[in-house]
Scaffold this motif. Structure first.
Motif, PDB file in Angstrom:
ATOM      1  N   ASP A 222       0.768  -1.202   0.135  1.00  7.69           N
ATOM      2  CA  ASP A 222       0.081   0.038   0.039  1.00  7.69           C
ATOM      3  C   ASP A 222       0.862   1.099   0.134  1.00  7.69           C
ATOM      4  O   ASP A 222       0.487   2.289  -0.537  1.00  7.69           O
ATOM      5  CB  ASP A 222      -0.923   0.135   1.086  1.00  7.69           C
ATOM      6  N   TRP A 223       1.972   1.277   0.605  1.00  6.43           N
ATOM      7  CA  TRP A 223       2.886   2.468   0.849  1.00  6.43           C
ATOM      8  C   TRP A 223       3.368   2.713  -0.586  1.00  6.43           C
ATOM      9  O   TRP A 223       3.688   3.790  -0.880  1.00  6.43           O
ATOM     10  CB  TRP A 223       3.724   2.526   1.789  1.00  6.43           C
ATOM     11  N   ARG A 225       1.766   2.114  -3.578  1.00 13.15           N
ATOM     12  CA  ARG A 225       0.466   2.781  -3.992  1.00 13.15           C
ATOM     13  C   ARG A 225       0.337   4.137  -3.579  1.00 13.15           C
ATOM     14  O   ARG A 225       0.309   5.053  -4.368  1.00 13.15           O
ATOM     15  CB  ARG A 225      -0.611   1.839  -4.019  1.00 13.15           C
ATOM     16  N   ALA A 226       0.805   4.435  -2.504  1.00 15.15           N
ATOM     17  CA  ALA A 226       0.675   5.882  -1.811  1.00 15.15           C
ATOM     18  C   ALA A 226       1.533   6.593  -2.475  1.00 15.15           C
ATOM     19  O   ALA A 226       1.214   7.761  -2.524  1.00 15.15           O
ATOM     20  CB  ALA A 226       0.518   5.789  -0.260  1.00 15.15           C
ATOM     21  N   ARG A 228       2.839   6.472  -5.170  1.00 14.45           N
ATOM     22  CA  ARG A 228       2.625   6.751  -6.464  1.00 14.45           C
ATOM     23  C   ARG A 228       1.556   7.951  -6.631  1.00 14.45           C
ATOM     24  O   ARG A 228       1.849   8.673  -7.526  1.00 14.45           O
ATOM     25  CB  ARG A 228       2.237   5.544  -7.435  1.00 14.45           C
ATOM     26  N   ALA A 229       0.709   7.758  -5.529  1.00 14.00           N
ATOM     27  CA  ALA A 229      -0.429   8.600  -5.648  1.00 14.00           C
ATOM     28  C   ALA A 229       0.059  10.061  -5.249  1.00 14.00           C
ATOM     29  O   ALA A 229      -0.447  11.090  -5.533  1.00 14.00           O
ATOM     30  CB  ALA A 229      -1.672   8.404  -4.567  1.00 14.00           C
ATOM     31  N   ARG A 230       1.199   9.980  -4.445  1.00 12.65           N
ATOM     32  CA  ARG A 230       1.807  11.364  -4.042  1.00 12.65           C
ATOM     33  C   ARG A 230       2.713  11.923  -5.419  1.00 12.65           C
ATOM     34  O   ARG A 230       3.566  13.155  -5.097  1.00 12.65           O
ATOM     35  CB  ARG A 230       2.810  11.191  -3.047  1.00 12.65           C
ATOM     36  N   GLY A 231       2.752  11.248  -6.343  1.00 10.36           N
ATOM     37  CA  GLY A 231       3.397  11.655  -7.746  1.00 10.36           C
ATOM     38  C   GLY A 231       5.209  11.752  -7.358  1.00 10.36           C
ATOM     39  O   GLY A 231       5.838  12.493  -8.259  1.00 10.36           O
ATOM     40  N   LEU A 232       5.602  10.716  -6.557  1.00 11.76           N
ATOM     41  CA  LEU A 232       7.285  10.539  -6.386  1.00 11.76           C
ATOM     42  C   LEU A 232       7.660  10.156  -7.868  1.00 11.76           C
ATOM     43  O   LEU A 232       6.962   9.155  -8.469  1.00 11.76           O
ATOM     44  CB  LEU A 232       7.497   9.811  -5.350  1.00 11.76           C
ATOM     45  N   PRO A 233       8.774  10.618  -8.118  1.00 14.85           N
ATOM     46  CA  PRO A 233       9.476   9.987  -9.448  1.00 14.85           C
ATOM     47  C   PRO A 233       9.663   8.387  -9.126  1.00 14.85           C
ATOM     48  O   PRO A 233       9.905   8.056  -8.198  1.00 14.85           O
ATOM     49  CB  PRO A 233      10.941  10.640  -9.366  1.00 14.85           C
ATOM     50  N   ARG A 240      13.556   4.001  -2.357  1.00 10.81           N
ATOM     51  CA  ARG A 240      13.384   4.248  -1.063  1.00 10.81           C
ATOM     52  C   ARG A 240      12.059   3.357  -0.785  1.00 10.81           C
ATOM     53  O   ARG A 240      12.170   2.873   0.211  1.00 10.81           O
ATOM     54  CB  ARG A 240      13.109   5.427  -0.911  1.00 10.81           C
ATOM     55  N   HIS A 241      11.379   3.031  -1.447  1.00 13.10           N
ATOM     56  CA  HIS A 241       9.801   2.426  -1.108  1.00 13.10           C
ATOM     57  C   HIS A 241       9.786   0.791  -1.570  1.00 13.10           C
ATOM     58  O   HIS A 241       9.121   0.173  -0.963  1.00 13.10           O
ATOM     59  CB  HIS A 241       8.677   3.267  -1.561  1.00 13.10           C
TER      60      HIS A 241
END
Lengths: 332, 324
Positions: A222-223, A225-226, A228-233, A240-241
């Motif tokens: 989920d993190w 997906r989150a 990606r939803a925050r628009g990180l490169p 990092r994730h």
């Protein structure tokens, strides 16, 4: 830093019973194996009459009863006097300390090589899951893992040392050592390329598979997906994730593998004629040099303990959840 | 500002010959700044698929048609690079499980810092100052210290506040919240809802709240859209939807969500249950007809058109009628 010190103190305390049990085990195993240093010595020197053997046994203290010899063994360990090596004709501690740096260097390089390359390839395989690249990496690593390392070693010598002559046939350094320190370092590195690669490749499959499955898991988290939803490169999400949390099982495995790698170094050092602990152990076992075997095994145990301590420290830094629990459990 | 027209989403079947599943069957939504629109419906009604489509997070196998305009720019069919400038920067998202949406091995401050830095080109120190300010704006006490905490050191409610701060970090115009309070305790739930409503006013953002809970929707939304089998079957203001639902499905939702109101005399009424299962989207009849106590032959023959009803509209031939 306080947490790290607590961790180190606890691990070192735990090491004491481990070393005790290992040393008793070593003595027991050698006792069960049958045959002693005198048998081995006579086998090498071409034999001798029973009276000569008896005299040697008295001289080396091998005629005493089990308990007497065990107590003598424990006494020498406690006083850190590992005794005299018949095979090397020098004190055991000297024989081991001469060889230790070579093995430590080779093992360290092999661990770093297999873990780094394996993690990288496993990560790539996870990102390309289901593609030809994924299948190639996974199968390739497994094939390398399945082939015996002495055989890969011999093939590597034939191809890269004999035919292509890119690397030396064996040994740890050239006879005519370069004068400059930097030259000597490069000379040793050049000698280590083949053995480290062979040893590292054999153990790489594990890291490939661990990293691949761990990263497939974090990629579906989920993190991520989150993130990606925050628009990180994308690259940042991968590093990092996905990769960073996926490193945890890899680090754990590093510690578990350290012992295996020491066993593997016996084979590789013998093939590449590297004067290290592995080849020393080979000589000691084949000639029933009990003090030397005991010393090597104890040093090996210490090395595994130290590697695991480093692994624990790394793990605690990578995973904040663990530090809290461990330190609390440690009564800090 | 956010304008959805005739949005349809189809998930691919297992093979090319299979038609796949229609999850959303042509819906319209409108949402303005400082407004809360609740999208309610049961599992499988297409509300989460709608939300993922707006965020550009649908899997590649899902096919979308229709249009989604954000400030008059289409955001539906963008490439991955363009999408990442919309995600976070223009649309923030809050998920159901507050623990799951945070990376367990990074401090919560780091995870907000990186959003701030990605979208707003601040240096490390300025980003951290912004993070602390965000944490304080979502009602977290001692924000500078909390920024250094890891997710596992925070309670569920605090984690959801952190996730909200991360969604606000790039100053988006729209917040999509997917069941943001479902995983929380009832008291914490109320606090988080208060916070969201408050932020909509203070930060002047639009909030699309997806939930299955009519009570939650009625408590915070300016408008409620009821989804069933991929279609919006009713669109009303919260008071009227609760007191005078137009669509029989909305009525059933109200009875399930507000049993005390339904019982009327203070005793527990048995929770009413809808018979049968949800029909597939995209049929030629009213999808709710098989479960509807009011269904007539006409309902099974044609799709009911959307007609004005009360302060909104409903898609039902017998809107407003009751079973008695």
């Amino acid at each position: 830093m306080g947490r790290t010190w607590t961790l180190i103190r606890r691990r070192l305390l735990q090491a004491i019973p481990v070393i005790l049990i290992v040393s008793i085990g070593i003595f027991g195993l050698l006792e069960l194996a049958g045959g002693d240093a005198v048998d081995a010595y006579l086998a090498v020197t071409g034999g001798g009459d029973p009276a000569f053997a008896e005299r040697l046994r008295q001289q080396w203290g091998l005629d005493a009863g089990l308990w007497v010899r065990f107590l003598a063994y424990v006494e020498s360990l406690v006083t850190l006097d590992f005794g005299w090596s018949v095979v090397m004709s020098k004190p055991v501690s000297v024989a081991i300390l001469e060889r230790l740096p070579n093995t430590a260097l080779m093992m360290g390089a092999a661990i770093a090589f297999s873990a780094c390359l394996g993690t990288l390839l496993g990560g790539i395989a996870a990102l390309r899951k289901g593609t030809a690249a994924d299948a190639g990496i996974t199968v390739g690593a497994l094939v390398l893992n399945a082939m015996p390392s002495f055989w890969i070693g011999l093939i590597a010598i034939v191809v890269f040392a004999v035919k292509l002559a890119w690397f030396p046939l064996g040994g740890i350094a050239s006879f005519d050592r370069p004068d400059l320190a930097i030259g000597r370092v490069l000379d040793v590195a050049w000698h280590l390329v083949l053995p480290v690669t062979v040893l590292g490749l054999a153990y790489m499959a594990l890291y490939v598979r661990l990293m691949r499955s761990a990263m497939i898991e974090t990629a579906a988290s989920d993190w991520v997906r989150a993130a990606r939803a925050r628009g990180l490169p994308r690259l940042r999400i991968v590093r990092r994730h996905m990769a960073r949390p996926a490193l945890l099982p890899v680090v754990t495995m590093l510690g578990l593998q350290a012992g295996n790698l020491l066993g593997g170094s016996v084979v590789v050092e013998t093939v590449f004629a590297i004067p290290g602990l592995g080849s020393l152990a080979y000589d000691a076992v084949s000639q029933r040099d009990l003090p030397l075997i005991a010393g090597i095994l104890l040093v090996g145990t210490l090395m595994v303990i130290v590697v695991n301590l480093l692994v624990d420290i790394t793990y605690a830094r990578l995973d904040p959840r663990v530090t809290d629990d461990r330190v609390r459990a440690g009564g800090a | 500002m956010l304008k959805v027209r005739d949005l349809a989403i189809r998930f691919a079947g297992r093979s090319a010959s299979e038609a796949g599943t229609l999850a959303v069957d042509g819906i319209d939504l409108d949402l303005d700044r400082a407004q809360v629109l609740a999208l309610i419906g049961e599992s499988g009604s297409g509300k989460s698929a709608t939300m993922l489509a707006l965020a550009g997070l649908l899997p590649k196998s899902a096919k979308t048609t229709g249009s989604v305009l954000l400030d008059d720019r289409s955001i539906l069919h963008l490439d991955e690079r363009e999408k990442s400038t919309v995600r976070g920067r223009r649309i923030g998202m809050i998920f159901q499980d507050p623990g799951g949406s945070l990376n367990p091995v990074l401090t919560v401050g780091d995870q907000i810092d990186e959003v701030v830095r990605t979208h707003r080109r601040l240096d490390r120190r300025a980003a951290r100052a912004e993070t602390v300010s965000l944490l304080s704006r979502v009602g977290i006490g001692d924000p500078a210290a909390r920024a250094r905490a890891y997710p596992h050191q925070l309670s569920g409610g605090l984690k959801q506040r952190v996730a909200i701060a991360a969604a606000l970090a790039a100053q988006p115009t729209v917040i999509l919240a997917d069941e943001p309070t479902t995983a929380l305790d009832a008291t914490v739930q109320a606090q988080i809802l208060d916070l969201l409503v408050n932020l909509v006013q203070v930060e002047h953002v639009a909030l699309l709240l997806v939930t299955h809970d009519l009570a939650v929707a009625a408590a915070v939304a300016d408008r409620i859209a009821v989804m069933y089998a991929g279609k919006i079957v009713e669109r009303r203001g919260p008071e009227q939807l609760v007191t005078d639902p137009g669509h029989p499905y909305s009525r059933a939702l109200g009875q399930a969500a507000l049993p005390f109101v339904a019982a009327g005399d203070g005793r527990h009424a048995a929770l009413p249950e809808l018979p049968g299962r949800m029909a597939e989207a995209g049929g030629t009849a009213c999808a709710f007809a098989p479960r509807c106590p009011l269904a007539i032959d006409r309902c099974r023959a044609q799709v009911p058109p959307v007609v004005p009803f009360g302060d909104g509209e409903a898609a039902c031939f017998r809107a407003g009628e009751t079973a008695q």
